[in-house]
Design a protein around this motif. Structure first.
Motif, PDB file in Angstrom:
ATOM      1  N   UNK A  94     -17.691 -16.615  -5.666  1.00 43.23           N
ATOM      2  CA  UNK A  94     -18.282 -15.809  -4.599  1.00 43.23           C
ATOM      3  C   UNK A  94     -17.250 -15.504  -3.508  1.00 43.23           C
ATOM      4  N   UNK A  95     -16.543 -16.526  -3.043  1.00 40.12           N
ATOM      5  CA  UNK A  95     -15.562 -16.346  -1.975  1.00 40.12           C
ATOM      6  C   UNK A  95     -14.367 -15.527  -2.456  1.00 40.12           C
ATOM      7  N   UNK A  96     -13.953 -15.753  -3.698  1.00 37.16           N
ATOM      8  CA  UNK A  96     -12.815 -15.006  -4.243  1.00 37.16           C
ATOM      9  C   UNK A  96     -13.147 -13.525  -4.380  1.00 37.16           C
ATOM     10  N   UNK A  97     -14.283 -13.213  -4.991  1.00 29.98           N
ATOM     11  CA  UNK A  97     -14.658 -11.814  -5.203  1.00 29.98           C
ATOM     12  C   UNK A  97     -14.931 -11.109  -3.874  1.00 29.98           C
ATOM     13  N   UNK A  98     -15.619 -11.798  -2.956  1.00 32.56           N
ATOM     14  CA  UNK A  98     -15.929 -11.184  -1.659  1.00 32.56           C
ATOM     15  C   UNK A  98     -14.662 -10.876  -0.876  1.00 32.56           C
ATOM     16  N   UNK A  99     -13.744 -11.835  -0.808  1.00 31.95           N
ATOM     17  CA  UNK A  99     -12.503 -11.598  -0.059  1.00 31.95           C
ATOM     18  C   UNK A  99     -11.647 -10.532  -0.732  1.00 31.95           C
ATOM     19  N   UNK A 100     -11.605 -10.543  -2.071  1.00 29.10           N
ATOM     20  CA  UNK A 100     -10.847  -9.517  -2.792  1.00 29.10           C
ATOM     21  C   UNK A 100     -11.472  -8.139  -2.595  1.00 29.10           C
ATOM     22  N   UNK A 101     -12.796  -8.083  -2.533  1.00 26.30           N
ATOM     23  CA  UNK A 101     -13.498  -6.824  -2.294  1.00 26.30           C
ATOM     24  C   UNK A 101     -13.174  -6.280  -0.903  1.00 26.30           C
ATOM     25  N   UNK A 102     -13.138  -7.169   0.097  1.00 26.64           N
ATOM     26  CA  UNK A 102     -12.777  -6.739   1.454  1.00 26.64           C
ATOM     27  C   UNK A 102     -11.320  -6.270   1.499  1.00 26.64           C
ATOM     28  N   UNK A 103     -10.442  -6.961   0.783  1.00 28.48           N
ATOM     29  CA  UNK A 103      -9.035  -6.520   0.712  1.00 28.48           C
ATOM     30  C   UNK A 103      -8.962  -5.120   0.129  1.00 28.48           C
ATOM     31  N   UNK A 104      -9.740  -4.852  -0.917  1.00 26.85           N
ATOM     32  CA  UNK A 104      -9.716  -3.521  -1.538  1.00 26.85           C
ATOM     33  C   UNK A 104     -10.264  -2.461  -0.585  1.00 26.85           C
ATOM     34  N   UNK A 105     -11.268  -2.825   0.227  1.00 23.01           N
ATOM     35  CA  UNK A 105     -11.796  -1.885   1.214  1.00 23.01           C
ATOM     36  C   UNK A 105     -10.733  -1.548   2.261  1.00 23.01           C
ATOM     37  N   UNK A 106      -9.983  -2.562   2.687  1.00 28.38           N
ATOM     38  CA  UNK A 106      -8.897  -2.337   3.647  1.00 28.38           C
ATOM     39  C   UNK A 106      -7.824  -1.425   3.053  1.00 28.38           C
ATOM     40  N   UNK A 107      -7.473  -1.673   1.804  1.00 29.05           N
ATOM     41  CA  UNK A 107      -6.455  -0.850   1.143  1.00 29.05           C
ATOM     42  C   UNK A 107      -6.954   0.582   0.941  1.00 29.05           C
ATOM     43  N   UNK A 108      -8.239   0.727   0.685  1.00 27.38           N
ATOM     44  CA  UNK A 108      -8.849   2.052   0.528  1.00 27.38           C
ATOM     45  C   UNK A 108      -8.655   2.866   1.811  1.00 27.38           C
ATOM     46  N   UNK A 109      -9.010   2.269   2.945  1.00 31.57           N
ATOM     47  CA  UNK A 109      -8.890   2.986   4.216  1.00 31.57           C
ATOM     48  C   UNK A 109      -7.421   3.187   4.603  1.00 31.57           C
ATOM     49  N   UNK A 110      -6.597   2.208   4.286  1.00 33.89           N
ATOM     50  CA  UNK A 110      -5.160   2.341   4.564  1.00 33.89           C
ATOM     51  C   UNK A 110      -4.574   3.520   3.792  1.00 33.89           C
ATOM     52  N   UNK A 111      -5.014   3.699   2.541  1.00 38.29           N
ATOM     53  CA  UNK A 111      -4.500   4.799   1.726  1.00 38.29           C
ATOM     54  C   UNK A 111      -4.848   6.143   2.349  1.00 38.29           C
ATOM     55  N   UNK A 112      -6.083   6.263   2.866  1.00 42.31           N
ATOM     56  CA  UNK A 112      -6.446   7.491   3.571  1.00 42.31           C
ATOM     57  C   UNK A 112      -5.496   7.732   4.751  1.00 42.31           C
ATOM     58  N   UNK A 113      -5.329   6.686   5.575  1.00 42.83           N
ATOM     59  CA  UNK A 113      -4.537   6.829   6.791  1.00 42.83           C
ATOM     60  C   UNK A 113      -3.070   7.101   6.493  1.00 42.83           C
ATOM     61  N   UNK A 114      -2.520   6.381   5.531  1.00 38.16           N
ATOM     62  CA  UNK A 114      -1.098   6.550   5.214  1.00 38.16           C
ATOM     63  C   UNK A 114      -0.830   7.952   4.663  1.00 38.16           C
ATOM     64  N   UNK A 115      -1.732   8.444   3.824  1.00 42.33           N
ATOM     65  CA  UNK A 115      -1.567   9.787   3.274  1.00 42.33           C
ATOM     66  C   UNK A 115      -1.702  10.825   4.380  1.00 42.33           C
ATOM     67  N   UNK A 116      -2.621  10.589   5.312  1.00 37.97           N
ATOM     68  CA  UNK A 116      -2.778  11.504   6.445  1.00 37.97           C
ATOM     69  C   UNK A 116      -1.525  11.516   7.320  1.00 37.97           C
ATOM     70  N   UNK A 117      -0.920  10.347   7.493  1.00 32.30           N
ATOM     71  CA  UNK A 117       0.308  10.262   8.289  1.00 32.30           C
ATOM     72  C   UNK A 117       1.396  11.142   7.687  1.00 32.30           C
ATOM     73  N   UNK A 118       1.580  11.034   6.388  1.00 28.77           N
ATOM     74  CA  UNK A 118       2.591  11.846   5.718  1.00 28.77           C
ATOM     75  C   UNK A 118       2.190  13.322   5.677  1.00 28.77           C
TER      76      UNK A 118
END
Length: 264
Positions: free
Chosen positions: A44-68
């Motif tokens: 439970x803790x592994x999947x939940x934390x990994x899921x939150x990491x993926x959500x952070x990376x998802x939003x980061x990808x939007x922002x980083x692509x927008x920056x470029x």
């Protein structure tokens, strides 16, 4: 403060994200080694934390692509630090998706970072900014399922295998849902730059409700069945057996008990 120093601070990885990453690493190790007294809690803790990491990376990808693409304001907004608390709607981006995973076992698309579209020129750049997030989920799913489609499961403990299968399932559902061409989702953001001005004006009043309409439709049995049939087909194409995903889901909801045939 110099411009270079300011940019460095804007792109420094947040301690909040590093803490979540540390939880994922420690609990992943606990699942792998069967160290935890309650393997379901570790999953439970592994999947939940990994899921939150993926959500952070998802939003980061939007922002980083927008920056470029030309939006230089994303750094000052904190979007490049991977800090989930900096998102425009932290509750929608993190809390709601996590709750849906716990309650229904589905990878719900999160909220969004605020991109100043007026600073970005070119329809292809606008489409790429929208596509960057779901593509991150696709990449995450490929990484999670690599042991399956590479036939490299020898030595992988069952609990860890099941956790990867369920985590991949969440990534696939999030990617597929988010790429629907529905206003409010990234899929619409991909096609929107190519629509005529008149069409966009007619759709605009309904954009805030598109996300909720999609969620409501998932409660319609025929739609729900068709959607999960597509998910199951994608998971099979990635080499993930249905039992592995099912056992991962059951382990994740450890408070409900785990079937004996899962072997954990």
């Amino acid at each position: 403060m110099t411009t270079a120093t300011a940019r460095s601070r804007e792109r420094r990885i947040s301690p909040v994200f590093l803490a979540i990453l540390a939880v994922m690493a420690v609990t992943g190790w606990a699942v792998w080694t069967d160290f935890a007294a309650l393997p379901g809690l570790a999953v439970f803790l592994f999947v939940t934390s990994a899921w939150v990491v993926s959500l952070c990376l998802h939003e980061y990808a939007h922002a980083r692509t927008a920056l470029h693409g030309g939006d230089v304001t994303v750094g000052a907004k904190g979007y490049l630090t991977l800090n989930p608390l900096k998102y425009t709607h932290a509750a929608l981006s993190i809390v709601l998706p996590v709750l849906f995973v716990i309650m229904g076992g589905i990878g719900l698309p999160g909220g969004a970072v605020f991109i100043e579209r007026g600073r970005i020129e070119g329809r292809w750049k606008h489409s790429l900014v929208s596509a960057a997030g779901p593509l991150t989920n696709v990449l995450f799913a490929l990484v999670c399922t690599a042991p399956f489609w590479l036939d490299a499961l020898d030595g992988v403990p069952p609990a860890f295998r099941y956790a990867l299968a369920f985590l991949a399932f969440l990534q696939v559902t999030a990617a597929l849902l988010n790429m629907l061409p529905v206003p409010g989702l990234d899929g619409y953001g991909v096609v929107e730059p190519w629509l005529s001005y008149g069409v966009k004006r007619r759709i605009e009043p309904y954009a805030p409700y598109g996300f909720f309409v999609v969620i409501a439709l998932l409660f319609v049995p025929a739609v729900n069945g068709a959607f999960f049939d597509a998910i199951d087909a994608l998971m099979r194409a990635l080499g993930v057996p249905e039992q592995s995903r099912y056992c991962g889901s059951e382990l994740f909801r450890f408070w409900e008990g785990t079937p004996e045939f899962c072997g954990v």
